[in-house]
Enzyme design. Structure first.
Site, PDB file in Angstrom:
ATOM      1  NE  ARG A 195      -3.873   0.507   1.108  1.00 13.07           N
ATOM      2  CZ  ARG A 195      -4.688   1.337   0.477  1.00 13.07           C
ATOM      3  NH1 ARG A 195      -4.891   1.220  -0.809  1.00 13.07           N
ATOM      4  NH2 ARG A 195      -5.284   2.316   1.138  1.00 13.07           N
TER       5      ARG A 195
ATOM      6  CG  HIS B 290      -9.466   5.735   9.989  1.00 14.61           C
ATOM      7  ND1 HIS B 290     -10.368   5.409   9.010  1.00 14.61           N
ATOM      8  CD2 HIS B 290     -10.191   5.824  11.141  1.00 14.61           C
ATOM      9  CE1 HIS B 290     -11.584   5.305   9.537  1.00 14.61           C
ATOM     10  NE2 HIS B 290     -11.501   5.555  10.818  1.00 14.61           N
TER      11      HIS B 290
ATOM     12  CB  CYS C 288      10.932   1.395  19.000  1.00  9.87           C
ATOM     13  SG  CYS C 288      10.590   3.055  19.638  1.00  9.87           S
TER      14      CYS C 288
ATOM     15  CG  ASN D 135     -20.380   8.528  -1.967  1.00 15.20           C
ATOM     16  OD1 ASN D 135     -19.340   8.194  -2.525  1.00 15.20           O
ATOM     17  ND2 ASN D 135     -20.803   7.952  -0.858  1.00 15.20           N
ATOM     18  CG  LEU D 136     -18.704   7.088  -7.649  1.00 17.47           C
ATOM     19  CD1 LEU D 136     -17.865   5.816  -7.731  1.00 17.47           C
ATOM     20  CD2 LEU D 136     -18.977   7.636  -9.039  1.00 17.47           C
TER      21      LEU D 136
ATOM     22  CB  ALA E 234     -14.494  12.520  -5.950  1.00 22.78           C
TER      23      ALA E 234
END
Length: 229
Positions: free
Chosen positions: A56, A106, A133, A198-199, A216
């Site tokens: 991603r 998110h 970390c 929206n669609l 959009a």
């Protein structure tokens, strides 16, 4: 001055080449959400989860803002009142288009999080289960994204913004993911004019005063042009 709060979902980034999660061919058909978008899935198979988000991350890095992103940046620049974009998306296309007042409820794919100490830092292009970390040295790093069952970021700020909004718009959202699915109703009850772009009608369509259906990249610039007169 008038405040506008805009919620954006996967639909606004779809035309930039980033797949949506629901619907035919959505990411949840290819990857069960319980495997790649829950703390339990990460505990079972961190290698799979890192592979999913590494892919991603590469996809997002190659994406570019589309006219809808650029129109919202123009709205923020030209509007006298505050424009807050609350996005469910973990990409940075709003910022790439020039928007500055963006809240990623998110999380962000470009950031990493330590499960041991809570430290956050810029994620490398490729993350792995062996990463440590930089703060505490624990090999318990994960993408800094909010998974199902976890609390979204910035909820206090979002709720305060919704309570003071004159206009609330939702762009490219399914209306199925809570708590974002309840934002339109809250804004509506607090007196905002609510607009869905929206669609197709979302699961929360009943909570909107106004509906604009289409791509959009087409309906958002038209709506922004009307707002700017």
């Amino acid at each position: 001055m008038e405040k506008i709060v805009i919620l954006t979902g996967a639909g606004i980034s779809a035309e930039s080449g980033l797949g949506t999660f629901r619907g035919a061919g959505g990411l949840w058909e290819q990857y069960p959400l319980e495997d790649v978008a829950t703390p339990e899935g990460f505990a079972r198979d961190p290698v799979l989860v890192h592979e999913f988000y590494n892919a991603r991350r590469a996809q997002v890095a190659a994406a570019r803002p589309n006219p809808a992103h650029r129109a919202l940046a123009r709205l923020e620049d030209a509007r006298a009142g505050e424009v807050l974009i609350v996005t469910q998306n973990i990409d940075a296309l709003h910022e790439a288009a020039g928007s500055r007042n963006v809240l990623h409820m998110h999380g962000e794919l470009s950031r990493a999080l330590c499960r041991a100490c809570g430290a956050r830092w810029d994620a490398p292009e490729q993350m792995s289960a062996q990463d440590v970390c930089p703060g505490c040295g624990a090999a318990l790093t994960r993408p800094d994204v909010v998974w199902f069952g976890e609390m979204p970021y910035g909820m206090d700020r979002i709720e305060a913004a919704l309570a003071g909004a004159e206009i609330f718009a939702a762009i490219g959202t399914s209306g199925q993911v809570w708590p974002a699915a309840g934002f339109a109703r809250l804004a509506h009850e607090m007196g905002a004019h609510t607009v869905e772009l929206n669609l197709e009608p979302s699961a929360a369509s009943a909570d909107f005063h106004e509906h604009r259906q289409g791509r959009a990249s087409e309906v958002v610039p038209e709506w922004v042009a009307e707002l700017l007169g």
